[in-house]
Design an enzyme around this catalytic site. Structure first.
Site, PDB file in Angstrom:
ATOM      1  N   HIS A  18      63.127 -48.977  -5.062  1.00  0.00           N
ATOM      2  CA  HIS A  18      63.133 -48.271  -3.785  1.00  0.00           C
ATOM      3  C   HIS A  18      64.563 -48.146  -3.255  1.00  0.00           C
ATOM      4  O   HIS A  18      64.962 -47.086  -2.768  1.00  0.00           O
ATOM      5  CB  HIS A  18      62.274 -49.012  -2.759  1.00  0.00           C
ATOM      6  CG  HIS A  18      60.828 -49.092  -3.112  1.00  0.00           C
ATOM      7  ND1 HIS A  18      60.121 -50.274  -3.077  1.00  0.00           N
ATOM      8  CD2 HIS A  18      59.952 -48.143  -3.513  1.00  0.00           C
ATOM      9  CE1 HIS A  18      58.867 -50.039  -3.423  1.00  0.00           C
ATOM     10  NE2 HIS A  18      58.739 -48.751  -3.705  1.00  0.00           N
ATOM     11  N   LYS A  42      44.072 -51.055   3.262  1.00  0.00           N
ATOM     12  CA  LYS A  42      44.811 -52.049   2.481  1.00  0.00           C
ATOM     13  C   LYS A  42      45.254 -53.204   3.366  1.00  0.00           C
ATOM     14  O   LYS A  42      45.750 -52.992   4.470  1.00  0.00           O
ATOM     15  CB  LYS A  42      46.082 -51.435   1.871  1.00  0.00           C
ATOM     16  CG  LYS A  42      45.867 -50.573   0.675  1.00  0.00           C
ATOM     17  CD  LYS A  42      47.226 -50.171   0.117  1.00  0.00           C
ATOM     18  CE  LYS A  42      47.133 -49.313  -1.104  1.00  0.00           C
ATOM     19  NZ  LYS A  42      48.460 -48.914  -1.581  1.00  0.00           N
ATOM     20  N   ARG A  91      58.358 -42.932 -11.314  1.00  0.00           N
ATOM     21  CA  ARG A  91      58.649 -43.780 -12.464  1.00  0.00           C
ATOM     22  C   ARG A  91      58.112 -43.186 -13.750  1.00  0.00           C
ATOM     23  O   ARG A  91      58.646 -43.450 -14.824  1.00  0.00           O
ATOM     24  CB  ARG A  91      58.018 -45.170 -12.273  1.00  0.00           C
ATOM     25  CG  ARG A  91      58.665 -45.988 -11.170  1.00  0.00           C
ATOM     26  CD  ARG A  91      57.883 -47.234 -10.901  1.00  0.00           C
ATOM     27  NE  ARG A  91      56.550 -46.818 -10.438  1.00  0.00           N
ATOM     28  CZ  ARG A  91      55.473 -47.587 -10.444  1.00  0.00           C
ATOM     29  NH1 ARG A  91      55.542 -48.817 -10.885  1.00  0.00           N
ATOM     30  NH2 ARG A  91      54.324 -47.141 -10.009  1.00  0.00           N
ATOM     31  N   SER A 129      55.753 -52.620  -6.998  1.00  0.00           N
ATOM     32  CA  SER A 129      55.394 -53.591  -5.967  1.00  0.00           C
ATOM     33  C   SER A 129      54.186 -54.422  -6.374  1.00  0.00           C
ATOM     34  O   SER A 129      54.127 -55.619  -6.095  1.00  0.00           O
ATOM     35  CB  SER A 129      55.117 -52.868  -4.647  1.00  0.00           C
ATOM     36  OG  SER A 129      56.301 -52.289  -4.144  1.00  0.00           O
TER      37      SER A 129
END
Length: 153
Positions: A18, A42, A91, A129
């Protein structure tokens, strides 16, 4: 007109990947707002306030980077901030498939917003993460994946 980009995410935690996207994004934008979105579906692993503080400390020498948290549609937040760009890191192709749909919806909500994708630097691509959370959960060292020294509360 000032080029403001919103870099949205849960950042749970904020990683070196990040950080790389933000630093590279500073070459393209006048200001980057790192927006930590709250997701009702979440449960955060790392405390929001702690993560905001760590990110702010990471960019203390960059006056054109700031951190906010929000509980709204990302496109609405971008409009409120005067951000005409959403900055996202990719990614792999799986990230692209996911991000492509989100970018289309953001354009629907806020027609003037453009999503800018930066490909993650190769040496940082394996970092996610969720992997860092798993390592931490099982007592493994995570500082080498983070742009700050993580300390337990």
């Amino acid at each position: 007109m000032k080029r403001i980009a919103l870099f949205p995410g849960s950042f749970d935690p904020f990683t070196k990947g990040h950080e790389d996207i933000v630093l590279r994004g500073l070459r393209l934008f006048d200001e980057i707002v790192i927006g930590i979105g709250r997701n009702a579906n979440k449960q955060r692993y790392f405390a929001l306030e702690q993560m905001m503080r760590l990110i702010e400390e990471t960019f203390r020498d960059y006056p054109t980077v700031r951190v906010v948290s929000y509980d709204d549609l990302t496109a609405n937040v971008a409009r409120q901030l005067g951000a005409r760009f959403l900055l996202r890191g990719l990614r792999n192709t799986t990230d692209f498939e996911y991000e492509n749909g989100i970018s289309q919806v953001n354009r629907f909500v806020y027609e003037e917003v453009e999503t800018v994708f930066l490909i993650t630097s190769p040496h940082l691509a394996p970092i996610s993460s969720s992997i860092i959370r798993d390592l931490h959960r099982y007592g493994k060292e995570i500082d080498s994946f983070l742009p700050y020294k993580f300390q337990e509360l």
